[in-house]
Scaffold this motif. Structure first.
Motif, PDB file in Angstrom:
ATOM      1  N   ILE A 125      -3.721  13.216  16.589  1.00  0.00           N
ATOM      2  CA  ILE A 125      -5.133  13.621  15.774  1.00  0.00           C
ATOM      3  C   ILE A 125      -4.539  14.035  14.181  1.00  0.00           C
ATOM      4  O   ILE A 125      -3.831  14.585  14.235  1.00  0.00           O
ATOM      5  N   LEU A 126      -5.268  13.614  13.092  1.00  0.00           N
ATOM      6  CA  LEU A 126      -5.253  13.035  11.626  1.00  0.00           C
ATOM      7  C   LEU A 126      -6.372  14.705  11.070  1.00  0.00           C
ATOM      8  O   LEU A 126      -6.719  15.362  11.473  1.00  0.00           O
ATOM      9  N   ASN A 127      -5.056  16.006  10.985  1.00  0.00           N
ATOM     10  CA  ASN A 127      -5.822  17.139  10.392  1.00  0.00           C
ATOM     11  C   ASN A 127      -6.105  16.699   9.205  1.00  0.00           C
ATOM     12  O   ASN A 127      -5.659  16.745   7.280  1.00  0.00           O
ATOM     13  N   THR A 128      -7.325  16.959   9.064  1.00  0.00           N
ATOM     14  CA  THR A 128      -8.296  16.053   7.958  1.00  0.00           C
ATOM     15  C   THR A 128      -7.573  17.319   6.211  1.00  0.00           C
ATOM     16  O   THR A 128      -7.683  17.118   5.495  1.00  0.00           O
ATOM     17  N   VAL A 129      -7.932  18.967   7.196  1.00  0.00           N
ATOM     18  CA  VAL A 129      -7.212  19.471   5.775  1.00  0.00           C
ATOM     19  C   VAL A 129      -6.301  19.290   5.086  1.00  0.00           C
ATOM     20  O   VAL A 129      -5.712  19.879   3.950  1.00  0.00           O
ATOM     21  N   SER A 130      -5.814  18.663   5.833  1.00  0.00           N
ATOM     22  CA  SER A 130      -3.772  18.290   4.958  1.00  0.00           C
ATOM     23  C   SER A 130      -3.983  16.597   4.247  1.00  0.00           C
ATOM     24  O   SER A 130      -3.362  17.111   3.701  1.00  0.00           O
ATOM     25  N   VAL A 131      -4.916  16.237   4.371  1.00  0.00           N
ATOM     26  CA  VAL A 131      -5.151  14.712   3.339  1.00  0.00           C
ATOM     27  C   VAL A 131      -5.760  15.264   2.177  1.00  0.00           C
ATOM     28  O   VAL A 131      -6.017  16.941   1.474  1.00  0.00           O
ATOM     29  N   PRO A 132      -4.617  14.401   1.143  1.00  0.00           N
ATOM     30  CA  PRO A 132      -4.825  15.068  -0.340  1.00  0.00           C
ATOM     31  C   PRO A 132      -6.527  14.817  -0.610  1.00  0.00           C
ATOM     32  O   PRO A 132      -7.288  14.368  -0.389  1.00  0.00           O
ATOM     33  N   SER A 133      -6.721  15.847  -1.538  1.00  0.00           N
ATOM     34  CA  SER A 133      -8.278  15.865  -1.953  1.00  0.00           C
ATOM     35  C   SER A 133      -8.804  14.730  -3.216  1.00  0.00           C
ATOM     36  O   SER A 133      -9.783  14.896  -2.708  1.00  0.00           O
ATOM     37  N   ASN A 134      -7.618  13.345  -2.827  1.00  0.00           N
ATOM     38  CA  ASN A 134      -8.589  12.383  -3.563  1.00  0.00           C
ATOM     39  C   ASN A 134      -8.543  11.363  -2.839  1.00  0.00           C
ATOM     40  O   ASN A 134      -8.744  10.056  -2.767  1.00  0.00           O
ATOM     41  N   TYR A 135      -8.040  11.357  -1.579  1.00  0.00           N
ATOM     42  CA  TYR A 135      -8.820  10.432  -0.593  1.00  0.00           C
ATOM     43  C   TYR A 135      -9.098  11.030   0.775  1.00  0.00           C
ATOM     44  O   TYR A 135      -9.138  12.172   1.047  1.00  0.00           O
ATOM     45  N   GLU A 153       0.803  -1.294   0.223  1.00  0.00           N
ATOM     46  CA  GLU A 153       0.114   0.624   0.243  1.00  0.00           C
ATOM     47  C   GLU A 153       0.574   1.317  -0.159  1.00  0.00           C
ATOM     48  O   GLU A 153       1.822   1.089   0.244  1.00  0.00           O
ATOM     49  N   LYS A 154       0.342   2.246  -0.515  1.00  0.00           N
ATOM     50  CA  LYS A 154       0.847   3.632  -0.855  1.00  0.00           C
ATOM     51  C   LYS A 154       0.866   4.607  -0.147  1.00  0.00           C
ATOM     52  O   LYS A 154      -0.250   4.522   0.851  1.00  0.00           O
ATOM     53  N   LYS A 155       2.173   4.849   0.790  1.00  0.00           N
ATOM     54  CA  LYS A 155       2.382   6.191   1.916  1.00  0.00           C
ATOM     55  C   LYS A 155       1.892   7.068   1.642  1.00  0.00           C
ATOM     56  O   LYS A 155       2.225   7.366  -0.015  1.00  0.00           O
ATOM     57  N   ILE A 156       1.474   8.368   2.297  1.00  0.00           N
ATOM     58  CA  ILE A 156       0.997   9.487   1.426  1.00  0.00           C
ATOM     59  C   ILE A 156       1.893  10.093   2.743  1.00  0.00           C
ATOM     60  O   ILE A 156       1.502  10.381   3.508  1.00  0.00           O
ATOM     61  N   GLU A 157       2.242  11.276   2.046  1.00  0.00           N
ATOM     62  CA  GLU A 157       3.350  12.501   2.374  1.00  0.00           C
ATOM     63  C   GLU A 157       2.378  13.755   2.424  1.00  0.00           C
ATOM     64  O   GLU A 157       1.755  13.404   1.158  1.00  0.00           O
ATOM     65  N   GLY A 158       3.160  14.237   3.353  1.00  0.00           N
ATOM     66  CA  GLY A 158       2.468  15.483   3.726  1.00  0.00           C
ATOM     67  C   GLY A 158       1.496  15.820   4.445  1.00  0.00           C
ATOM     68  O   GLY A 158       0.336  17.130   4.484  1.00  0.00           O
ATOM     69  N   VAL A 159       0.958  14.796   5.406  1.00  0.00           N
ATOM     70  CA  VAL A 159      -0.177  14.668   5.938  1.00  0.00           C
ATOM     71  C   VAL A 159       0.111  15.427   7.711  1.00  0.00           C
ATOM     72  O   VAL A 159       0.629  14.975   7.892  1.00  0.00           O
ATOM     73  N   GLU A 160      -0.720  16.117   8.130  1.00  0.00           N
ATOM     74  CA  GLU A 160      -0.393  16.893   9.201  1.00  0.00           C
ATOM     75  C   GLU A 160      -0.894  15.551  10.207  1.00  0.00           C
ATOM     76  O   GLU A 160      -2.183  15.063  10.542  1.00  0.00           O
ATOM     77  N   ILE A 161      -0.139  15.416  10.777  1.00  0.00           N
ATOM     78  CA  ILE A 161      -0.227  14.879  12.301  1.00  0.00           C
ATOM     79  C   ILE A 161      -0.220  15.161  13.967  1.00  0.00           C
ATOM     80  O   ILE A 161       0.633  15.801  13.792  1.00  0.00           O
ATOM     81  N   LYS A 162      -1.274  15.795  14.706  1.00  0.00           N
ATOM     82  CA  LYS A 162      -0.769  16.582  15.652  1.00  0.00           C
ATOM     83  C   LYS A 162      -0.960  15.181  17.334  1.00  0.00           C
ATOM     84  O   LYS A 162      -1.885  15.073  17.578  1.00  0.00           O
ATOM     85  N   VAL A 163      -0.104  15.765  18.207  1.00  0.00           N
ATOM     86  CA  VAL A 163      -0.170  15.406  19.635  1.00  0.00           C
ATOM     87  C   VAL A 163       0.365  16.205  20.381  1.00  0.00           C
ATOM     88  O   VAL A 163       1.423  16.648  20.742  1.00  0.00           O
ATOM     89  N   ASN A 164      -0.291  16.238  20.999  1.00  0.00           N
ATOM     90  CA  ASN A 164      -1.382  17.112  22.649  1.00  0.00           C
ATOM     91  C   ASN A 164      -0.428  18.623  22.311  1.00  0.00           C
ATOM     92  O   ASN A 164       0.393  19.194  23.294  1.00  0.00           O
TER      93      ASN A 164
END
Length: 186
Positions: A49-59, A13-24
């Protein structure tokens, strides 16, 4: 990219670059390997927390987008946030003049018809076409609003259609509308 929709990361499975994760309050961006690293984390309980705004638009993210975890001194914790390629549904509502449920070349589209999908509403354009984008893969149901059909018209196809939307692909759903048949009583 959780291509097999099992919620786990597999080798192929493809790994996705550029997605923001926040921890505390701290944030990290995933690298080419789909990994976000937080260094110097003190032992204790945390929420990632996964920042959903940073998820590529096709995902689309698969729930949950928040994960609680605990870490001990010297421990490494791995968390996965599955992302799925979004699909779409396109189609039309058409004047089904011959009432056969199949759009013929002379059968024009019906504008301004409401369609429902997952508690959302879309409307057909001036040619009777519609598209619903960024849909989670899997079974989806689209319904036509019978009340929005022109006066005297009824569906000539099922008013509700279920389709299996493949990841990253588009399925087509069409709805016919024909004049209500009038029965004459002698």
């Amino acid at each position: 990219d959780d291509a097999n929709l099992n919620g786990r990361l597999e080798k192929e499975e493809k790994k996705i670059e550029g997605v923001e994760i926040k921890v505390n309050g701290r944030r990290a961006i995933t690298n080419k390997e789909g990994e976000a690293t937080f260094l110097s984390v003190s032992p204790g309980g945390y929420k990632a927390i996964l920042n959903t705004v940073s998820v590529p638009s096709n995902y689309l993210p698969s729930p949950p987008i928040e994960k609680s975890f605990s870490i001990s001194k010297g421990e490494i914790v791995e968390l996965w946030f599955p992302l799925n390629l979004a699909g779409s549904i396109k189609g039309s509502v058409f004047f089904d003049l011959d009432r056969d449920g199949i759009r013929g070349p002379e059968e024009k589209g019906v504008p301004n018809i409401f369609l429902y999908w997952d508690h959302l509403i879309t409307i057909t354009d001036s040619d009777g076409n519609f598209i619903i984008e960024r849909i989670s893969p899997g079974k989806q149901v689209v319904k036509i609003s019978i009340e929005s059909l022109p006066e005297g018209y009824v569906p000539t196809t099922p008013a509700s259609v279920e389709g299996d939307v493949p990841a990253g692909q588009t399925i087509e759903v069409n709805f016919g509308a024909g004049p209500r048949e009038i029965e004459f009583i002698e």
